[in-house]
Design a protein around this motif. Structure first.
Motif: not given
Length: 389
Positions: A79-108
């Motif tokens: 709900s706060h905008g963080h992207i999980p570390s495993l695509v299929h698992d919404a509870e696998d959280r805590g990575a610092s690079d997944t959200t910026p990588l998602f933003l890069l991926g959407v842009g590409i």
């Protein structure tokens, strides 16, 4: 390029597509596998990096698979905008690079498909999440140790890799004002005198060295060299042309010294050096098992990072060197733990003897090879070329 080298590179390209198609549908909701056999899970960071190569491949089946990945990530976003570390698992959280990588991926993905509003709601939430990732309320992004792709290595505070990712997506999404501020913040020197004066902020520039610091936080920092973060600094245009050229020359000179000292057996740079040794103050007990010098995150040779380094060489207009390193990478991706494979696309290689030590048919190893080959062929760096100003 010699005809024989071109033939082998084309053969490797075809093999990379074969790997990616094999890995495109795994056991978790038909999402892609991270590796052909060893990693059946869909790891977010691996797949977001893989999008670079898939996007230049022209393969529509692979692009459809990546659309599915991005849509599931958006569905599993917090709900706060963080992207999980495993695509299929919404509870696998805590990575610092997944959200910026998602933003890069959407842009590409938007660039390739021309779908300008693709996942706009999820993108807005992810941007909001990133706004709150600085403890000093600056543009520099901070992180906890072992929270980025180096899940067995400590990066404390403002890590180079995550901040170059952030700079890259800001440029790609045309958020230039914030990108300029981040560039300004990163352009400050690290603090080396042990005293932090009021209104003096730390940065990631290392005095008397052409590269950026591994990480920096208050009076603490690491001046060890991070190939991935510095390659992204060149690719994204964060490093000036002069700094980029000087950095490349420094990397190649250091690799010559390592080869002469028996610390490097191949013509590709380690992901990290100088290696951390048990006698060093930044050695951690857990490194004994996972991060010996020249291995894994502590100086292993990662084909996906070497591919991005080759792209950075193209960005720095070091075309002959980029071609030479692409040939070396083509030889490296032949290595495999399974001797039945003509191309192993192994996860990582031990620096001192060139032995493949990770999983074969690694998705990002195959995908970033495609990206590196495209960069050398066209003398351009797709997506980064368009994003720099």
């Amino acid at each position: 390029m010699l005809k024989t080298n071109q033939i082998v590179i084309n053969e490797a390209r075809n093999a990379a597509i074969e790997v990616l198609l094999h890995n495109a549908h795994g056991p978790f909701h038909s999402l892609p596998r991270t590796a052909g056999w060893g990693y059946p899970e869909p790891y977010t960071r691996d797949l977001m990096f893989a999008l670079l190569g898939i996007a230049v491949s022209g393969n529509q089946e692979l692009m459809s698979s990546m659309r599915h990945v991005l849509e599931i990530l958006a569905k599993n976003q917090t709900s706060h905008g963080h992207i999980p570390s495993l695509v299929h698992d919404a509870e696998d959280r805590g990575a610092s690079d997944t959200t910026p990588l998602f933003l890069l991926g959407v842009g590409i993905f938007r660039k390739v498909t021309n779908e300008k509003d693709f996942l706009q709601g999820a993108l807005d939430k992810a941007l909001q999440w990133m706004e709150y990732q600085s403890p000093s309320d600056r543009c520099l992004v901070a992180q906890q140790p072992t929270s980025d792709w180096r899940d067995e290595q400590w990066v404390t505070g403002y890590g180079l890799f995550v901040n170059t990712l952030t700079y890259s997506y800001l440029r790609l999404l045309n958020l230039h004002e914030r990108a300029n501020q981040l560039k300004h913040d990163m352009g400050r020197f690290t603090i080396t005198n042990g005293i932090m004066h009021k209104h003096v902020h730390e940065g990631l520039v290392v005095k008397y060295k052409p590269y950026y610091a591994f990480w920096s936080y208050k009076i603490f920092s690491s001046e060890r060299f991070d190939l991935l973060g510095n390659s992204l600094a060149i690719l994204s245009g964060l490093a000036s042309p002069g700094r980029a050229n000087e950095m490349v020359s420094w990397i190649e000179e250091e690799c010559i010294h390592m080869r002469n000292n028996g610390e490097l057996a191949v013509d590709l740079p380690p992901n990290f050096f100088p290696y951390i040794k048990p006698s060093d103050p930044d050695w951690h007990e857990r490194y004994e098992q996972y991060n010996q010098p020249g291995e894994y995150h502590n100086g292993g040779i990662w084909p996906f990072i070497c591919g991005l380094y080759i792209a950075a060489l193209v960005a720095a207009k070091r075309y002959s060197l980029a071609e030479k390193k692409l040939i070396a990478l083509t030889q490296a991706i032949k290595l495999s733990k399974s001797k039945s494979l003509k191309f192993g696309f192994n996860e990582w290689i031990r620096a001192q003897d060139g032995m493949p030590m990770g999983q074969d048919w690694q998705t990002w190893s195959a995908a970033i090879f495609l990206y590196a080959a495209k960069c050398v062929e066209t003398k351009r760096t797709p997506f980064f070329n368009d994003a720099t100003t």
